[in-house]
Design a protein around this motif. Structure first.
Motif, PDB file in Angstrom:
ATOM      1  N   MET A   1       0.839  -1.172   0.000  1.00 42.51           N
ATOM      2  CA  MET A   1       0.000   0.000   0.000  1.00 42.51           C
ATOM      3  C   MET A   1       0.885   1.236   0.000  1.00 42.51           C
ATOM      4  SD  MET A   1      -2.752   1.472   2.732  1.00 42.51           S
ATOM      5  CE  MET A   1      -1.581   1.577   4.016  1.00 42.51           C
ATOM      6  N   VAL A   2       0.473   2.225  -0.776  1.00 44.28           N
ATOM      7  CA  VAL A   2       1.177   3.505  -0.840  1.00 44.28           C
ATOM      8  C   VAL A   2       0.133   4.610  -0.681  1.00 44.28           C
ATOM      9  CG1 VAL A   2       2.602   5.044  -2.232  1.00 44.28           C
ATOM     10  CG2 VAL A   2       2.943   2.578  -2.382  1.00 44.28           C
ATOM     11  N   VAL A   3       0.423   5.559   0.197  1.00 43.53           N
ATOM     12  CA  VAL A   3      -0.440   6.724   0.381  1.00 43.53           C
ATOM     13  C   VAL A   3       0.378   7.965   0.051  1.00 43.53           C
ATOM     14  CG1 VAL A   3      -1.867   8.046   1.986  1.00 43.53           C
ATOM     15  CG2 VAL A   3      -1.739   5.550   2.196  1.00 43.53           C
ATOM     16  N   VAL A   4      -0.141   8.785  -0.860  1.00 47.87           N
ATOM     17  CA  VAL A   4       0.531  10.006  -1.297  1.00 47.87           C
ATOM     18  C   VAL A   4      -0.384  11.182  -1.013  1.00 47.87           C
ATOM     19  CG1 VAL A   4       1.500  11.235  -3.280  1.00 47.87           C
ATOM     20  CG2 VAL A   4       1.712   8.744  -3.145  1.00 47.87           C
ATOM     21  N   GLU A   5       0.176  12.215  -0.411  1.00 48.38           N
ATOM     22  CA  GLU A   5      -0.573  13.463  -0.215  1.00 48.38           C
ATOM     23  C   GLU A   5      -0.044  14.522  -1.165  1.00 48.38           C
ATOM     24  OE1 GLU A   5      -2.002  13.346   4.434  1.00 48.38           O
ATOM     25  OE2 GLU A   5      -0.428  14.748   3.861  1.00 48.38           O
ATOM     26  N   PHE A   6      -0.980  15.226  -1.802  1.00 48.10           N
ATOM     27  CA  PHE A   6      -0.644  16.382  -2.618  1.00 48.10           C
ATOM     28  C   PHE A   6      -0.873  17.604  -1.735  1.00 48.10           C
ATOM     29  CE2 PHE A   6      -1.587  13.023  -5.493  1.00 48.10           C
ATOM     30  CZ  PHE A   6      -0.726  13.209  -6.549  1.00 48.10           C
ATOM     31  N   ARG A  25      -5.534  13.228  -1.252  1.00 46.20           N
ATOM     32  CA  ARG A  25      -4.891  12.043  -0.673  1.00 46.20           C
ATOM     33  C   ARG A  25      -5.183  10.877  -1.611  1.00 46.20           C
ATOM     34  NH1 ARG A  25      -3.056  10.829   4.580  1.00 46.20           N
ATOM     35  NH2 ARG A  25      -3.195   8.630   5.122  1.00 46.20           N
ATOM     36  N   LEU A  26      -4.114  10.263  -2.115  1.00 46.14           N
ATOM     37  CA  LEU A  26      -4.198   9.144  -3.041  1.00 46.14           C
ATOM     38  C   LEU A  26      -3.745   7.891  -2.310  1.00 46.14           C
ATOM     39  CD1 LEU A  26      -4.268   8.086  -6.111  1.00 46.14           C
ATOM     40  CD2 LEU A  26      -1.820   8.476  -6.027  1.00 46.14           C
ATOM     41  N   THR A  27      -4.575   6.868  -2.311  1.00 48.06           N
ATOM     42  CA  THR A  27      -4.224   5.592  -1.689  1.00 48.06           C
ATOM     43  C   THR A  27      -4.296   4.508  -2.749  1.00 48.06           C
ATOM     44  OG1 THR A  27      -5.167   6.312   0.419  1.00 48.06           O
ATOM     45  CG2 THR A  27      -4.790   3.954   0.149  1.00 48.06           C
ATOM     46  N   VAL A  28      -3.216   3.736  -2.879  1.00 46.45           N
ATOM     47  CA  VAL A  28      -3.188   2.608  -3.807  1.00 46.45           C
ATOM     48  C   VAL A  28      -2.897   1.362  -2.981  1.00 46.45           C
ATOM     49  CG1 VAL A  28      -2.082   1.576  -5.810  1.00 46.45           C
ATOM     50  CG2 VAL A  28      -2.388   4.057  -5.710  1.00 46.45           C
ATOM     51  N   ARG A  29      -3.819   0.410  -3.069  1.00 51.91           N
ATOM     52  CA  ARG A  29      -3.684  -0.837  -2.301  1.00 51.91           C
ATOM     53  C   ARG A  29      -4.096  -1.995  -3.204  1.00 51.91           C
ATOM     54  NH1 ARG A  29      -6.981   0.114   1.934  1.00 51.91           N
ATOM     55  NH2 ARG A  29      -5.279   0.814   3.247  1.00 51.91           N
ATOM     56  N   ASP A  30      -3.177  -2.901  -3.446  1.00 46.68           N
ATOM     57  CA  ASP A  30      -3.454  -4.091  -4.263  1.00 46.68           C
ATOM     58  C   ASP A  30      -4.066  -3.737  -5.618  1.00 46.68           C
ATOM     59  OD1 ASP A  30      -2.520  -5.729  -2.192  1.00 46.68           O
ATOM     60  OD2 ASP A  30      -4.509  -5.748  -1.242  1.00 46.68           O
ATOM     61  N   GLY A  31      -3.588  -2.672  -6.243  1.00 42.17           N
ATOM     62  CA  GLY A  31      -4.067  -2.274  -7.562  1.00 42.17           C
ATOM     63  C   GLY A  31      -5.302  -1.407  -7.564  1.00 42.17           C
ATOM     64  N   ASP A  62       2.340  -0.749 -12.873  1.00 39.78           N
ATOM     65  CA  ASP A  62       2.605  -1.116 -11.473  1.00 39.78           C
ATOM     66  C   ASP A  62       2.005  -0.013 -10.597  1.00 39.78           C
ATOM     67  OD1 ASP A  62       3.629  -1.627  -8.924  1.00 39.78           O
ATOM     68  OD2 ASP A  62       5.589  -2.240  -9.686  1.00 39.78           O
ATOM     69  N   PRO A  63       0.751  -0.175 -10.184  1.00 39.20           N
ATOM     70  CA  PRO A  63       0.047   0.896  -9.479  1.00 39.20           C
ATOM     71  C   PRO A  63       0.782   1.451  -8.257  1.00 39.20           C
ATOM     72  CG  PRO A  63      -1.492  -0.816 -10.096  1.00 39.20           C
ATOM     73  CD  PRO A  63      -0.113  -1.337 -10.390  1.00 39.20           C
ATOM     74  N   GLU A  64       1.320   0.594  -7.403  1.00 36.46           N
ATOM     75  CA  GLU A  64       1.979   1.095  -6.192  1.00 36.46           C
ATOM     76  C   GLU A  64       3.294   1.792  -6.515  1.00 36.46           C
ATOM     77  OE1 GLU A  64       2.169  -1.743  -3.010  1.00 36.46           O
ATOM     78  OE2 GLU A  64      -0.003  -1.984  -2.973  1.00 36.46           O
ATOM     79  N   GLU A  65       4.079   1.251  -7.430  1.00 41.12           N
ATOM     80  CA  GLU A  65       5.341   1.900  -7.814  1.00 41.12           C
ATOM     81  C   GLU A  65       5.060   3.238  -8.486  1.00 41.12           C
ATOM     82  OE1 GLU A  65       9.380   2.616  -8.114  1.00 41.12           O
ATOM     83  OE2 GLU A  65       8.264   1.217  -6.871  1.00 41.12           O
ATOM     84  N   THR A  87       4.179   0.547   2.398  1.00 43.23           N
ATOM     85  CA  THR A  87       4.474  -0.765   2.970  1.00 43.23           C
ATOM     86  C   THR A  87       5.678  -1.435   2.311  1.00 43.23           C
ATOM     87  OG1 THR A  87       2.895  -1.803   1.465  1.00 43.23           O
ATOM     88  CG2 THR A  87       2.086  -1.189   3.666  1.00 43.23           C
ATOM     89  N   ASN A  88       6.188  -0.857   1.226  1.00 45.90           N
ATOM     90  CA  ASN A  88       7.371  -1.381   0.545  1.00 45.90           C
ATOM     91  C   ASN A  88       8.258  -0.209   0.129  1.00 45.90           C
ATOM     92  OD1 ASN A  88       9.199  -3.029  -0.776  1.00 45.90           O
ATOM     93  ND2 ASN A  88       7.931  -3.282  -2.589  1.00 45.90           N
ATOM     94  N   PRO A  89       8.800   0.529   1.093  1.00 46.90           N
ATOM     95  CA  PRO A  89       9.537   1.746   0.761  1.00 46.90           C
ATOM     96  C   PRO A  89      10.829   1.469   0.010  1.00 46.90           C
ATOM     97  CG  PRO A  89       9.821   1.216   3.064  1.00 46.90           C
ATOM     98  CD  PRO A  89       8.817   0.245   2.511  1.00 46.90           C
ATOM     99  N   LEU A  90      11.315   2.503  -0.639  1.00 49.84           N
ATOM    100  CA  LEU A  90      12.603   2.422  -1.318  1.00 49.84           C
ATOM    101  C   LEU A  90      13.699   2.233  -0.285  1.00 49.84           C
ATOM    102  CD1 LEU A  90      12.100   5.398  -3.755  1.00 49.84           C
ATOM    103  CD2 LEU A  90      12.177   2.986  -4.372  1.00 49.84           C
ATOM    104  N   PRO A  91      14.740   1.504  -0.635  1.00 44.07           N
ATOM    105  CA  PRO A  91      15.845   1.337   0.319  1.00 44.07           C
ATOM    106  C   PRO A  91      16.578   2.659   0.531  1.00 44.07           C
ATOM    107  CG  PRO A  91      16.396   0.357  -1.804  1.00 44.07           C
ATOM    108  CD  PRO A  91      14.958   0.801  -1.884  1.00 44.07           C
ATOM    109  N   GLU A  92      17.148   2.792   1.711  1.00 41.29           N
ATOM    110  CA  GLU A  92      17.965   3.974   1.985  1.00 41.29           C
ATOM    111  C   GLU A  92      19.207   3.917   1.099  1.00 41.29           C
ATOM    112  OE1 GLU A  92      17.353   6.597   4.021  1.00 41.29           O
ATOM    113  OE2 GLU A  92      15.373   5.713   4.374  1.00 41.29           O
ATOM    114  N   VAL A  93      19.609   5.047   0.583  1.00 35.29           N
ATOM    115  CA  VAL A  93      20.755   5.103  -0.316  1.00 35.29           C
ATOM    116  C   VAL A  93      21.801   6.023   0.279  1.00 35.29           C
ATOM    117  CG1 VAL A  93      21.520   5.774  -2.621  1.00 35.29           C
ATOM    118  CG2 VAL A  93      19.276   4.740  -2.315  1.00 35.29           C
ATOM    119  N   GLU A  94      23.022   5.553   0.293  1.00 39.03           N
ATOM    120  CA  GLU A  94      24.128   6.398   0.714  1.00 39.03           C
ATOM    121  C   GLU A  94      24.891   6.814  -0.525  1.00 39.03           C
ATOM    122  OE1 GLU A  94      26.650   5.226   3.905  1.00 39.03           O
ATOM    123  OE2 GLU A  94      25.020   4.147   4.902  1.00 39.03           O
TER     124      GLU A  94
END
Length: 106
Positions: A1-6, A25-31, A62-65, A87-94
């Protein structure tokens, strides 16, 4: 699930930014997608660059991506997007610092 606020800036009487308010507020869950707020227009046909792969994707790919990657597409002083739940965030990048040994002379 991804929640995005504008979000839009809030301003005082002199026009100075004093904070922000979420307008959509945009919520994408399981497509499935849910859009709510005072400005509920979100273009699901918009192409974005995937923050995970660097490829251009659409909601159908890929709706969530796609939702996660909207944050890079909306970055203006008047409207921006932020991922507020993922629920599947991008990895931290150094990022390694770049050291220039000799300046370029022309």
């Amino acid at each position: 699930m991804v929640v995005v606020e504008f979000r839009r800036p809030e301003r005082d009487e002199q026009g100075r930014a004093i904070g922000f308010r979420a307008v959509t507020r945009l919520t994408v869950r399981d497509g499935d997608v849910q859009v709510e707020g005072e400005e509920p227009e979100v273009d699901l046909g918009q192409r974005v660059v995937s923050l995970r792969t660097g490829r251009t994707i659409t909601f159908r790919d890929d709706p969530e991506e796609w939702a996660r990657s909207l944050a890079a597409s909306y970055r203006t002083p008047y409207l921006w997007a932020e991922v507020v739940e993922d629920t599947n965030p991008l990895p931290e990048v150094e990022v390694e610092p770049v050291h220039v040994r000799e300046p370029v002379v022309r």
